[in-house]
Design a protein around this motif. Structure first.
Motif, PDB file in Angstrom:
ATOM      1  N   VAL A  63      35.761  42.286  70.006  1.00  0.00           N
ATOM      2  CA  VAL A  63      36.249  40.716  69.676  1.00  0.00           C
ATOM      3  C   VAL A  63      37.863  40.714  69.873  1.00  0.00           C
ATOM      4  CG1 VAL A  63      36.222  38.836  68.413  1.00  0.00           C
ATOM      5  CG2 VAL A  63      34.182  40.602  68.444  1.00  0.00           C
ATOM      6  N   ARG A  64      38.181  39.563  70.983  1.00  0.00           N
ATOM      7  CA  ARG A  64      39.642  39.358  71.212  1.00  0.00           C
ATOM      8  C   ARG A  64      39.958  38.040  70.522  1.00  0.00           C
ATOM      9  NH1 ARG A  64      41.257  44.263  71.690  1.00  0.00           N
ATOM     10  NH2 ARG A  64      40.414  45.343  73.203  1.00  0.00           N
ATOM     11  N   GLN A  65      39.168  37.040  70.588  1.00  0.00           N
ATOM     12  CA  GLN A  65      39.507  36.121  69.819  1.00  0.00           C
ATOM     13  C   GLN A  65      38.132  35.526  69.263  1.00  0.00           C
ATOM     14  OE1 GLN A  65      42.277  32.697  70.772  1.00  0.00           O
ATOM     15  NE2 GLN A  65      42.365  33.779  72.992  1.00  0.00           N
ATOM     16  N   ALA A  66      38.195  34.885  67.988  1.00  0.00           N
ATOM     17  CA  ALA A  66      36.651  34.313  67.387  1.00  0.00           C
ATOM     18  C   ALA A  66      36.758  33.058  66.818  1.00  0.00           C
ATOM     19  CB  ALA A  66      36.209  35.402  66.318  1.00  0.00           C
ATOM     20  N   ARG A  67      35.755  32.063  67.023  1.00  0.00           N
ATOM     21  CA  ARG A  67      35.753  30.999  66.565  1.00  0.00           C
ATOM     22  C   ARG A  67      34.480  30.780  65.707  1.00  0.00           C
ATOM     23  NH1 ARG A  67      40.307  31.622  67.820  1.00  0.00           N
ATOM     24  NH2 ARG A  67      41.375  30.113  69.271  1.00  0.00           N
ATOM     25  N   ILE A  68      34.454  30.504  64.441  1.00  0.00           N
ATOM     26  CA  ILE A  68      33.183  29.918  63.534  1.00  0.00           C
ATOM     27  C   ILE A  68      33.363  28.716  62.820  1.00  0.00           C
ATOM     28  CG2 ILE A  68      31.560  30.982  61.811  1.00  0.00           C
ATOM     29  CD1 ILE A  68      32.698  33.800  62.455  1.00  0.00           C
ATOM     30  N   ALA A  69      32.452  27.951  62.979  1.00  0.00           N
ATOM     31  CA  ALA A  69      32.524  26.551  62.510  1.00  0.00           C
ATOM     32  C   ALA A  69      31.139  26.404  61.815  1.00  0.00           C
ATOM     33  CB  ALA A  69      33.004  25.417  63.184  1.00  0.00           C
ATOM     34  N   LEU A  70      30.833  25.808  60.784  1.00  0.00           N
ATOM     35  CA  LEU A  70      29.768  25.574  59.980  1.00  0.00           C
ATOM     36  C   LEU A  70      29.448  24.176  59.741  1.00  0.00           C
ATOM     37  CD1 LEU A  70      30.061  27.939  57.002  1.00  0.00           C
ATOM     38  CD2 LEU A  70      29.285  28.475  59.230  1.00  0.00           C
ATOM     39  N   GLY A  71      28.172  23.779  59.891  1.00  0.00           N
ATOM     40  CA  GLY A  71      27.735  22.399  59.685  1.00  0.00           C
ATOM     41  C   GLY A  71      26.823  22.455  58.641  1.00  0.00           C
ATOM     42  N   GLY A  72      26.459  21.299  57.904  1.00  0.00           N
ATOM     43  CA  GLY A  72      25.448  20.994  56.920  1.00  0.00           C
ATOM     44  C   GLY A  72      25.999  21.536  55.573  1.00  0.00           C
ATOM     45  N   VAL A  73      27.392  21.968  55.481  1.00  0.00           N
ATOM     46  CA  VAL A  73      27.679  22.667  54.297  1.00  0.00           C
ATOM     47  C   VAL A  73      28.815  22.122  53.689  1.00  0.00           C
ATOM     48  CG1 VAL A  73      26.581  24.855  54.928  1.00  0.00           C
ATOM     49  CG2 VAL A  73      29.228  24.371  55.572  1.00  0.00           C
ATOM     50  N   HIS A  90      31.651  18.126  53.580  1.00  0.00           N
ATOM     51  CA  HIS A  90      32.028  16.794  53.920  1.00  0.00           C
ATOM     52  C   HIS A  90      32.679  16.575  55.426  1.00  0.00           C
ATOM     53  CE1 HIS A  90      33.801  12.639  53.336  1.00  0.00           C
ATOM     54  NE2 HIS A  90      32.758  12.704  52.809  1.00  0.00           N
ATOM     55  N   LYS A  91      33.116  17.894  55.983  1.00  0.00           N
ATOM     56  CA  LYS A  91      33.700  17.825  57.299  1.00  0.00           C
ATOM     57  C   LYS A  91      33.197  19.106  57.890  1.00  0.00           C
ATOM     58  CE  LYS A  91      38.036  18.941  57.952  1.00  0.00           C
ATOM     59  NZ  LYS A  91      39.470  18.908  57.880  1.00  0.00           N
ATOM     60  N   PRO A  92      33.102  19.296  59.307  1.00  0.00           N
ATOM     61  CA  PRO A  92      32.898  20.599  60.127  1.00  0.00           C
ATOM     62  C   PRO A  92      33.967  21.715  59.344  1.00  0.00           C
ATOM     63  CG  PRO A  92      33.184  18.996  61.552  1.00  0.00           C
ATOM     64  CD  PRO A  92      33.617  18.260  60.342  1.00  0.00           C
ATOM     65  N   TRP A  93      33.318  22.949  58.770  1.00  0.00           N
ATOM     66  CA  TRP A  93      33.925  23.664  58.086  1.00  0.00           C
ATOM     67  C   TRP A  93      34.402  25.084  58.901  1.00  0.00           C
ATOM     68  CZ3 TRP A  93      35.724  23.334  53.140  1.00  0.00           C
ATOM     69  CH2 TRP A  93      36.142  24.318  52.561  1.00  0.00           C
ATOM     70  N   ARG A  94      35.653  25.194  59.248  1.00  0.00           N
ATOM     71  CA  ARG A  94      36.099  26.354  59.937  1.00  0.00           C
ATOM     72  C   ARG A  94      36.159  27.569  59.074  1.00  0.00           C
ATOM     73  NH1 ARG A  94      39.002  26.167  64.913  1.00  0.00           N
ATOM     74  NH2 ARG A  94      39.568  28.319  64.494  1.00  0.00           N
ATOM     75  N   ALA A  95      35.591  28.500  59.568  1.00  0.00           N
ATOM     76  CA  ALA A  95      35.719  29.960  58.774  1.00  0.00           C
ATOM     77  C   ALA A  95      36.787  30.736  59.286  1.00  0.00           C
ATOM     78  CB  ALA A  95      34.348  30.838  58.577  1.00  0.00           C
ATOM     79  N   THR A  96      37.875  30.493  59.026  1.00  0.00           N
ATOM     80  CA  THR A  96      39.023  31.105  59.580  1.00  0.00           C
ATOM     81  C   THR A  96      39.204  32.636  59.146  1.00  0.00           C
ATOM     82  OG1 THR A  96      40.487  29.857  57.896  1.00  0.00           O
ATOM     83  CG2 THR A  96      40.254  29.175  60.160  1.00  0.00           C
ATOM     84  N   ALA A  97      38.829  32.867  57.825  1.00  0.00           N
ATOM     85  CA  ALA A  97      38.933  34.027  57.239  1.00  0.00           C
ATOM     86  C   ALA A  97      37.918  34.905  57.797  1.00  0.00           C
ATOM     87  CB  ALA A  97      38.558  34.109  55.789  1.00  0.00           C
ATOM     88  N   ALA A  98      36.790  34.459  58.172  1.00  0.00           N
ATOM     89  CA  ALA A  98      35.813  35.359  58.910  1.00  0.00           C
ATOM     90  C   ALA A  98      36.097  35.458  60.287  1.00  0.00           C
ATOM     91  CB  ALA A  98      34.267  34.542  58.803  1.00  0.00           C
ATOM     92  N   GLU A  99      36.778  34.607  60.636  1.00  0.00           N
ATOM     93  CA  GLU A  99      37.117  34.718  62.346  1.00  0.00           C
ATOM     94  C   GLU A  99      38.153  36.050  62.350  1.00  0.00           C
ATOM     95  OE1 GLU A  99      36.968  30.068  63.472  1.00  0.00           O
ATOM     96  OE2 GLU A  99      38.728  31.098  63.261  1.00  0.00           O
ATOM     97  N   ALA A 100      39.143  36.026  61.354  1.00  0.00           N
ATOM     98  CA  ALA A 100      40.061  37.018  61.346  1.00  0.00           C
ATOM     99  C   ALA A 100      39.529  38.403  61.315  1.00  0.00           C
ATOM    100  CB  ALA A 100      41.106  36.781  60.235  1.00  0.00           C
ATOM    101  N   LEU A 101      38.411  38.502  60.412  1.00  0.00           N
ATOM    102  CA  LEU A 101      37.789  39.630  60.418  1.00  0.00           C
ATOM    103  C   LEU A 101      37.309  40.489  61.696  1.00  0.00           C
ATOM    104  CD1 LEU A 101      36.035  39.310  56.811  1.00  0.00           C
ATOM    105  CD2 LEU A 101      37.939  40.749  57.240  1.00  0.00           C
ATOM    106  N   LEU A 102      36.973  39.750  62.414  1.00  0.00           N
ATOM    107  CA  LEU A 102      36.345  40.066  63.590  1.00  0.00           C
ATOM    108  C   LEU A 102      37.297  40.575  64.656  1.00  0.00           C
ATOM    109  CD1 LEU A 102      33.684  37.193  64.110  1.00  0.00           C
ATOM    110  CD2 LEU A 102      33.257  39.354  63.315  1.00  0.00           C
ATOM    111  N   VAL A 103      38.589  39.854  64.647  1.00  0.00           N
ATOM    112  CA  VAL A 103      39.417  40.284  65.880  1.00  0.00           C
ATOM    113  C   VAL A 103      39.770  41.773  65.808  1.00  0.00           C
ATOM    114  CG1 VAL A 103      41.493  39.705  66.768  1.00  0.00           C
ATOM    115  CG2 VAL A 103      40.157  37.901  65.722  1.00  0.00           C
TER     116      VAL A 103
END
Length: 328
Positions: A255-265, A267-280
């Motif tokens: 994985v060179r770059q990662a983006r993860i966003a959550l819905g339904g959880v 009040h706004k779309p939730w970016r999981a930046t800590a999780a993204e960083a773990l994958l890189v």
């Protein structure tokens, strides 16, 4: 019955001028606003019809990105060649939402403004709803809260953003272009929607009278490895309990770059930046995916009926990222 006036704007400048008056609201497809008006949730005094403004084009930007006009229909956007080829994540999100009939009417700008589906917000028989009636309380906190937020909520509101499109746009780092009385400005999607905090009646950072012109997508990085996963109570025409927009840039299995966003959880779309960083910089494996999912839900708070969402979101992240890593 609440009286409401109706006017059609001839151009963007006129629409913005009209919107400076109290009680004015823009209407395009109307798939959400008209429902809210019929239920007495929203009571605008003046409707400004922008449906015939020239804001429906989907065009390529000089550096390889794409601009989507605010009045582009959801169905047209989902099936546009530029979107399907360069941003399949967005196409998947669009096709996960609503019904074909609604997608044929709903617009990208309206989707950005879509309001929560919290039961207590929609039912005016309940006086307690800080989003609808600031200062009245949040009935969902002690009520039936199965569909409500587990991240980013406040003591004043635990509602969620219902849009699938917004989740994909968050993962793609989109930028929302708007025009108001003071001119045009660009708002990163991460800053467009708000958490409830002390002002749950606000959903966005739009200023009064500002008109959404369109959405800019950056040059595509994730066309080969992206997946939108929506978990819901039935297979169609249902809002997400949890959704995940996963987008990866892969190089020889790493994985060179990662983006993860959550819905339904939240009040706004939730970016999981800590999780993204773990994958890189790492190859995907089961242990890494579990670690990523755990990091994404750090700080989650469940209420009486929605504790299942934490485990559900973790499993959805694991599955979505795994599928994204395999697609090509």
């Amino acid at each position: 019955m609440n009286p409401v006036s109706y006017e059609r704007a001839a151009d963007v400048e006129q629409a913005v001028r009209m919107a400076q008056q109290p009680g004015a609201r823009f209407i395009g497809g109307g798939t959400n606003l008209l429902d809210l008006m019929k239920g007495g949730v929203e009571t605008p005094q003046r409707l400004i019809d922008i449906s015939r403004l020239p804001l429906a084009a989907i065009t390529e930007l000089p550096q390889g990105g794409v601009r989507i006009g605010a009045l582009a229909r959801n169905s047209d956007t989902a099936n546009h060649a530029l979107i399907r080829q360069r941003y399949p994540l967005l196409t998947q999100a669009f096709l996960s939402g609503a019904s074909p009939q609604l997608r044929n009417m709903a617009t990208v700008g309206g989707n950005l403004m879509q309001r929560t589906r919290c039961y207590y917000f929609y039912d005016t028989a309940f006086d307690m709803c800080n989003k609808r009636k600031p200062g009245s309380g949040c009935a969902a906190k002690e009520g039936h809260n199965r569909i409500h937020a587990i991240l980013g909520a406040s003591e004043h509101c635990i509602a969620t953003n219902p849009s699938d499109m917004n989740v994909a746009l968050a993962a793609l780092d989109a930028v929302v272009r708007v025009r108001g009385a003071d001119g045009e400005r660009a708002i990163p999607i991460a800053d467009f929607h708000t958490l409830p905090g002390d002002t749950p009646q606000r959903d966005t950072t739009l200023r009064p009278g500002e008109l959404i012109l369109g959405v800019d997508l950056p040059p595509p990085l994730f066309a080969d490895h992206a997946h939108y996963l929506k978990v819901r109570d039935r297979a169609s025409y249902a809002f997400a309990l949890v959704s995940v927009a996963a987008a990866l840039q892969m190089d020889n299995g790493v994985v060179r770059q990662a983006r993860i966003a959550l819905g339904g959880v939240a009040h706004k779309p939730w970016r999981a930046t800590a999780a993204e960083a773990l994958l890189v910089g790492k190859p995907l494996d089961d242990a890494l995916l579990r670690q990523c999912a755990t990091a994404a839900l750090a700080g989650a708070r469940a209420y009486e009926h929605n504790g299942f969402k934490i485990t559900l979101a973790q499993r959805a992240i694991t599955r979505a990222v795994r599928i994204a890593g395999q697609t090509a």
